[in-house]
Design an enzyme around this catalytic site. Structure first.
Site, short mmCIF file in Angstrom:
data_model
loop_
_atom_site.label_atom_id
_atom_site.label_comp_id
_atom_site.label_asym_id
_atom_site.label_seq_id
_atom_site.Cartn_x
_atom_site.Cartn_y
_atom_site.Cartn_z
N SER A 183 0.84 -1.19 0.00
CA SER A 183 0.00 0.00 0.00
C SER A 183 0.89 1.25 0.00
O SER A 183 1.78 1.39 -0.82
CB SER A 183 -0.94 -0.04 1.20
OG SER A 183 -1.91 0.96 1.09
N ASP A 201 -8.86 -5.80 -5.07
CA ASP A 201 -8.42 -4.53 -4.51
C ASP A 201 -8.95 -3.40 -5.38
O ASP A 201 -8.54 -3.24 -6.52
CB ASP A 201 -6.89 -4.50 -4.47
CG ASP A 201 -6.33 -3.24 -3.83
OD1 ASP A 201 -7.11 -2.30 -3.52
OD2 ASP A 201 -5.10 -3.18 -3.62
N HIS A 234 -8.00 -4.81 -0.68
CA HIS A 234 -6.70 -4.17 -0.44
C HIS A 234 -5.99 -4.81 0.76
O HIS A 234 -4.77 -4.91 0.77
CB HIS A 234 -6.94 -2.68 -0.21
CG HIS A 234 -5.70 -1.87 -0.11
ND1 HIS A 234 -4.84 -1.73 -1.17
CD2 HIS A 234 -5.15 -1.16 0.92
CE1 HIS A 234 -3.82 -0.96 -0.80
NE2 HIS A 234 -3.99 -0.61 0.46
#
EC number: 2.3.1.31
Lengths: 570, 570
Positions: free
Chosen positions: B140, B304, B337
């Site tokens: 991320s 995601d 995610h």
């Protein structure tokens, strides 16, 4: 409308009176058969088309759709739209005066449900003196109302259009609603719902609107519209003010919204949406739709992630399971949930045709032209020799020509499936119910033996898993008609044998590299497969190319195509 | 770490000192070559593994991944994780004391960027006395830091793992950040950023966290985890308290978050994410990655939607365009995610192999077993007669056996593409760079003539658009090697001709209904197509089935498969 009696709500709460704000367009005809009722969405209102006054800066929210000569033609139809129960645009809601106290209801307003809201719609239509609505059309939350009206008052509606809606909110949608309400409840100006009109929880309501707005657009739509553009400058301002265009836009949307919407209404309405769950109430969606009488047309949008296409498909499946008259299209769009408000030119013709077909008896004089699809001599044979009567499902129905014939001439009940949205539109025009779906991925929802006949015409060779598809077909159809080009026709054999090249023939006309066909097989191959999966071959016709007569001598050698009637071995 | 000099930031602001909080695991080896640096995500901290103290109720945030004998084995590697600049878990940030005033910085803290944060990481690693990091791993926002380190300090890192990250936030992600910040700024307790520790803008920060949390999960993940379940009852409570499980969960997440996170930090860090845009800074992603020296492994997750797979693919394309050593896998998951924090058993083996291959010189002794794939006699011919040296791209590379041979024996630079994630894993194990992609949908990003050889081995017959694919192949490869089964082999011809059945042979072993092959063609067909699209046939070998010798007599009749060397007509 004023309702004299006490109005009891599902939550147990009561309302002593309910006022309904509404607008109408066009004229009700003599037999009252041309009324089209529009159910608006969460933040909509009764002002659906035209200009209400000379001060209006813009027309009603669906003005592209409704008006003289438009898709919903107010020269033909009497169009009604009312603000729903609990709204803040004229109909009784939390910002109305509580007759018991003389003050605004605020949080003293009782919780209500979609069922309650639909009941108000129905009572209002009764008051107008309209016995049966030609069509009820609802997008998003309006679709929930439309469904509920059709379920709770089956005699009240002849047809229903459901757009970008759902029979229940998913966890994600509930979560977004919860965060929006949290923002309102956390606002210091909320004051337990007792706030003056000019000093409400504006920041909280604005944040709720911003969240909502993100869910109404799609990722692709936002990317196309805003990307990473900055509002004023090429360089970052290095602060926390809105500077990306998308921030500015949402900020603006939030600010405008608080001018016209009531925060308490937002709380109540989103809660009613959260609570809507036909499956919970009826045990299953199939049961929920068991007694509806209306024809349905369901529309979803490919990029709608708030009420995604799968939710519409569940509704369609439930209607199909009940053998109701249903059509469905999933429209390719990057506009997300909001597409139905934006792309009226896409949805408009569908709705126009659907409403028109509901109000007219369609006959063969215009539904199709005989032999309009060239080279489809198999249609004649199917119609005359295979499918006599009963319920028919056509997989890959195209423009619905075969089904229109079977309906009009053989008096069959018909349903088509096709993956092409334009084909769905053509079917709607003919009044042939047709559902957008991939035939290899959509037969599960049909019951065993649901159809008398399932037709798969010149399509088996293009499917990925023909064996699995055939097994499904003979499960859901008592009989099935399968037609395909014969790969062992003499010209195929000779071409490969003598020239060493992949054959092309009139039945297999494509070059090897651009053929939609992915499986090549002969009549012998097909028959062997049938035997191996316990499929009985009941009849076989190998037509001559000219369309007259039948190939009887060595059909696997001299037949260009074959038509089979099959069924499952019992 | 204390940094004595003034630290100037991209925004123009300065910091007089920067403290860095960090944890390490394992031992640095003598030549300092085993350091693995972990960059944490938005709300993470330096406590990546194990228990810091006996009071810890749970271990570090990636404890499943890091530790003795785990995927990142702290018995082999020296693992470091530091809290990033602007964080609130020990490293200097808005909640630190401003040395000029003796009070907390609050909004007086200067805005900072990902580049600034990466600079602090780098200076910190310098302080530790580590010259080169074996690997930098970031998920991320941590991936942004890892990219930035590789770009700004190319000599500092030998390899980089980027997980669920992006080179820029899209409009939707910026929008969610903006709404979250709005909720904090609107909170009455925010007080322009000057709030006491125990009375901050908790409701606003909680709302921001709830929004964030929704974006970290997927719709499917939320549906599976929560659905429409109610927390306490079967019936609705008809109020606005959290009652759906998903509401309760988010509420809980929001409340827990405010106990450990600082609202000002949240504002600054999300703004740094918004500002991150390699394309804006360098003109293009390709230019951004032009001078990196590290090997890359990029991972995305199918569900995601915050940093979707397409964003990872852009990074991979840019690296590929620069002929960098890059591997990529898009992992099928419903965890959205957050998958990289949850499914460590999926990503773990990839990372283990990738780091290991970075630290070892891979040779043919273990990279592959000669002739391990049965029936791939074409590999011998390709390796010995067609691909002498140079840059090689293998389309549909499978487990990378051919590429490992070409790298180890012929000293080629190699890259594979495959749609199967397990194949990508096998390639990583051999140290063969491999990219997850559909070969029919991924060649655009390659430059004209980027490869000396492109190999397409026994795959053309399974592709949807073989003509278009061939044209792309000879565009990006100076030469290309194509192998395929010959549909005009005598046994095919004879079977169709004499038995009237779709042929099955040793080269075409499937039944007609379950074949992965979708196009059937002969050598003649192939050669005709080549002529029609200006492809030159440079060489052709038709091996005998036994694998020794060549079919010279009537190859289109007696050859079961063919190997072609082709190129674009100039």
């Amino acid at each position: 409308m004023e309702e004299e009696e006490i109005f009891e709500l599902e939550s147990g709460g009561v309302l002593k009176e309910v006022e309904v704000a509404y607008e109408t367009y066009g004229e009700l005809n003599e037999d009252g058969s041309n009324a089209v009722y529009i159910c608006h969405a969460l933040t909509g209102d009764a002002h659906v088309a035209g200009y209400s006054s000379s001060e209006d800066s813009k027309p009603g929210w669906w003005d592209d759709m409704i008006g003289p000569g438009k898709y919903i033609d107010t020269e033909k139809y009497f169009v009604i739209c009312s603000n729903f129960l609990g709204g803040c645009s004229g109909t009784t809601g939390p910002s109305s005066i509580n007759p018991d106290t003389g003050l605004k209801y605020g949080l003293d307003f009782p919780l209500f449900t979609i069922k309650d809201m639909a009941r108000v719609h129905k009572m209002f239509v009764d008051k107008l003196g309209i016995e049966t609505l030609l069509c009820v059309i609802g997008g998003s939350m309006g679709g929930m109302h439309a469904m509920r009206i059709a379920i709770d008052y089956p005699e009240k509606v002849k047809s229903v259009v459901l757009i970008a809606t759902t029979s229940h909110l998913g966890a994600q949608a509930i979560a977004f609603d919860a965060v929006g309400r949290n923002a309102i409840l956390a606002d210091r100006q909320f004051n337990s719902g007792h706030y003056p009109e000019d000093k409400g929880p504006d920041r909280g309501l604005g944040i709720a609107r911003m969240i909502g707005h993100i869910t109404y657009l799609s990722e692709e739509g936002m990317r196309r519209k805003f990307g990473r553009a900055l509002r004023n400058s090429d360089d970052y301002s290095y602060d926390f003010d809105p500077e990306f265009s998308v921030e500015t836009y949402l900020d603006h949307q939030g600010r405008r919204f608080v001018e016209r919407f009531d925060a308490n209404s937002y709380l109540y309405i989103t809660r009613a949406m959260d609570y809507f769950d036909l499956e919970k109430e009826f045990g299953s969606l199939e049961k929920a739709f068991a007694s509806v009488k209306a024809r349905f047309f369901v529309v979803s949008y490919s990029s709608d992630w708030l009420f995604p296409p799968a939710h519409s498909q569940e509704i369609v499946d439930a209607l199909v399971s009940n053998a109701k008259d249903v059509s469905y299209s999933n429209i390719n769009s990057h506009h997300g949930h909001d597409a139905f408000l934006i792309e009226t030119d896409v949805i408009g013709p569908y709705i126009e045709n659907f409403v028109w077909a509901t109000s007219h008896k369609i006959t063969d004089s215009f539904a199709y032209t005989r032999n309009s699809e060239p080279g489809r001599s198999d249609y004649e044979i199917i119609q005359n020799q295979f499918v006599v009567s009963g319920d028919v499902l056509d997989l890959g129905c195209g423009e619905g020509e075969l089904l229109a014939r079977l309906r009009d001439v053989n008096k069959c009940d018909v349903l088509g499936i096709d993956i092409d949205t334009e084909s769905i539109g053509s079917c709607l025009k003919k009044g042939v119910p047709a559902v957008w779906a991939d035939i290899e991925d959509s037969l599960e929802s049909f019951a065993d033996g649901q159809f008398d006949y399932v037709v798969l015409s010149k399509t088996l060779q293009t499917t990925k898993r023909p064996k699995e598809l055939l097994k499904e077909i003979v499960r859901i159809g008592r009989k099935a008609v399968i037609t395909f080009p014969n790969f062992a026709h003499i010209s195929c054999r000779a071409q490969l044998f003598f020239t060493g090249r992949a054959p092309t023939t009139s039945s297999l006309p494509y070059s090897w590299y651009d053929s939609p066909n992915v499986h090549f097989f002969s009549m012998k191959d097909f028959e062997k497969l049938c035997r191996s999966v316990n499929i009985r071959i009941e009849q076989r016709i190998v037509p001559r190319t000219a369309g007259t007569g039948i190939v009887n001598f060595l059909p696997n050698l001299f037949g260009r195509e074959a038509i089979y009637l099959i069924s499952r071995e019992s």
